[in-house]
Design a protein around this motif. Structure first.
Motif, PDB file in Angstrom:
ATOM      1  N   ASP A 180       0.980  -1.715   0.249  1.00 27.20           N
ATOM      2  CA  ASP A 180       0.000   0.098   0.063  1.00 27.20           C
ATOM      3  C   ASP A 180       0.980   1.145  -0.376  1.00 27.20           C
ATOM      4  N   ASN A 182       0.120   3.591   0.642  1.00 27.37           N
ATOM      5  CA  ASN A 182      -0.272   4.776   1.393  1.00 27.37           C
ATOM      6  C   ASN A 182       0.902   4.944   2.889  1.00 27.37           C
ATOM      7  N   SER A 232     -10.072  -0.706  -2.012  1.00 21.85           N
ATOM      8  CA  SER A 232     -10.637  -1.506  -0.838  1.00 21.85           C
ATOM      9  C   SER A 232     -12.219  -1.021  -0.350  1.00 21.85           C
ATOM     10  N   ARG A 252     -11.452   2.334  -5.165  1.00 27.39           N
ATOM     11  CA  ARG A 252      -9.873   2.495  -5.151  1.00 27.39           C
ATOM     12  C   ARG A 252      -9.929   3.782  -4.809  1.00 27.39           C
ATOM     13  N   THR A 253      -9.195   4.558  -4.707  1.00 26.43           N
ATOM     14  CA  THR A 253      -8.417   6.038  -4.073  1.00 26.43           C
ATOM     15  C   THR A 253      -9.003   5.937  -5.789  1.00 26.43           C
ATOM     16  N   CYS A 279      -7.380   9.134  -7.961  1.00 22.80           N
ATOM     17  CA  CYS A 279      -6.346   9.713  -7.835  1.00 22.80           C
ATOM     18  C   CYS A 279      -5.513  10.659 -10.077  1.00 22.80           C
ATOM     19  N   THR A 286       1.894   7.712  -6.061  1.00 21.11           N
ATOM     20  CA  THR A 286       0.334   8.212  -5.905  1.00 21.11           C
ATOM     21  C   THR A 286       0.789  10.040  -5.336  1.00 21.11           C
ATOM     22  N   ASP A 313      -3.294  11.300  -0.577  1.00 23.66           N
ATOM     23  CA  ASP A 313      -3.523  10.409   0.882  1.00 23.66           C
ATOM     24  C   ASP A 313      -4.562   9.333   1.198  1.00 23.66           C
ATOM     25  N   GLY A 314      -4.359   8.188   0.926  1.00 24.03           N
ATOM     26  CA  GLY A 314      -5.463   7.366   0.244  1.00 24.03           C
ATOM     27  C   GLY A 314      -5.322   5.568   0.796  1.00 24.03           C
ATOM     28  N   PHE A 315      -6.172   5.110   0.241  1.00 18.55           N
ATOM     29  CA  PHE A 315      -5.341   3.527   0.280  1.00 18.55           C
ATOM     30  C   PHE A 315      -4.558   3.714  -1.289  1.00 18.55           C
TER      31      PHE A 315
END
Length: 359
Positions: free
Chosen positions: A170, A172, A199, A203-204, A206, A244, A247-249
């Protein structure tokens, strides 16, 4: 006769210090029609430079203007810069245009009917191409490119574990609150198959997250994460780099190409989550790599298996011949807890639905 002048803002080599990264830039010429760039002294952390300049304001260009600007964010193996690029579009002629080729190779055309302003992010080592063209009739078309340079550390390079072990991370967990981009490079002796699990919250999102086939300083191809089809990539090189900016998974699961080739498809799932997938075509094998990114323990608390010739089972390792079957899903008693951080659910000619949580 059209004069096409190609000016490249690029690195002749990548194993140099940050202070030397831009010395190969061409110095500006005396006229805007010369496709002028800017001196290397203008490139440093926090600098703002303009094309064609001398200011950020829209600049009027003549008829028969044809310039291609290749803009590369400086980088080496440990340090780099990313660029915030702002494009101001002042095209006025019916056939005048600006074409931007983004870092992932996708083109965007701007005309007198397009957005008047747009923005791009160029991650370290990557390239954007901007082509500006006016036809033979003078229409007082204008444009301006504004480049903001920012320093960014390059993340670690991690050799992949052998095929008997899972490879996942991960990103993050690497965020330091200082750099816009967090990056990591995975290396291997052969091509790499990488998937991006969701998750439970999905998904985050981005848009400024990228996947590079290769390393930061040796890029074979660049992908925007949101544009990756089916959430998976097979590299041409023996390395893959993920960046990435949020901030996040941001989970990644990796397999060697040799292991991936043993299955018709492999996807991944982050705990907690649920999934339904089918491998109803004869001779097709599918695998789901289930990962608890937060620690050891996975409980399968719901399960449905359908199919007349179905074979479905759980492996204690990646979906390859070196892993062992630890549960036959056709006879499994649910819920079932595994004292593992990751496992593989394999299906042959089945339709499977299951849910997993951490334990």
């Amino acid at each position: 006769m059209l004069i096409i002048v190609l000016v490249a803002l690029c690195l002749a080599g990548t194993t140099v210090a940050l202070g030397e990264l831009s010395h190969h830039l061409q110095t500006p010429k005396s006229k805007i029609t010369d496709c002028q760039m800017f001196p290397s002294s203008q490139i440093y952390d926090g600098s703002e430079v303009y094309i064609p300049g001398p200011t950020a304001d829209l600049q009027t260009i003549p008829a028969n203007f044809n310039c291609v600007y290749k803009i590369q964010a400086p980088a080496n193996a440990t340090d780099g810069m990313y660029i915030n690029l702002t494009l101001k579009n002042g095209m006025k002629g019916l056939n005048d245009y600006i074409q931007v080729i983004n870092v992932d190779g996708y083109p965007t055309m701007y005309t007198n009917r397009s957005y008047q302003m747009d923005q791009y992010v160029i991650p370290p080592g990557s390239v954007i191409s901007v082509k500006v063209v006016t036809k033979s009739v003078y229409m007082a078309s204008q444009f301006s490119i504004i480049l903001n340079y920012h320093a960014n550390k390059i993340g670690p390079s991690i050799p992949m574990k052998p095929s008997t072990q899972f490879n996942f991370l991960d990103l993050n967990t690497l965020r330091d609150g200082k750099n816009f981009f967090t990056s990591v490079t995975f290396t291997n002796s052969e091509s790499i198959y990488i998937t991006f699990p969701e998750s439970n919250a999905g998904r985050t999102f981005c848009w400024n997250c990228f996947v590079i086939d290769g390393t930061i300083d040796n890029q074979t191809a660049v992908y925007t994460l949101e544009n990756i089809e089916n959430g998976e990539i097979t590299t041409q090189s023996n390395a893959v780099t993920v960046l990435t900016s949020v901030d996040g998974f941001m989970g990644t699961v990796l397999d060697t190409w040799g292991d991936a080739a043993q299955n018709n498809y492999i996807s991944s799932l982050a705990v907690p989550n649920s999934l339904t997938f089918k491998t109803t075509h004869p001779m097709h094998t599918g695998a789901i790599e289930v990962v608890n990114f937060n620690g050891t323990g996975i409980t399968m608390n719901q399960l449905s298996v359908q199919g007349t010739a179905c074979k479905a089972y759980v492996l204690n390792g990646p979906p390859n011949n070196q892993s062992q079957v630890i549960l036959d899903l056709s006879t499994a008693q649910i819920p079932h807890t595994f004292d593992l951080q990751a496992l593989s659910v394999v299906s042959e000619e089945c339709e499977i639905s299951f849910s997993v949580v951490g334990s």
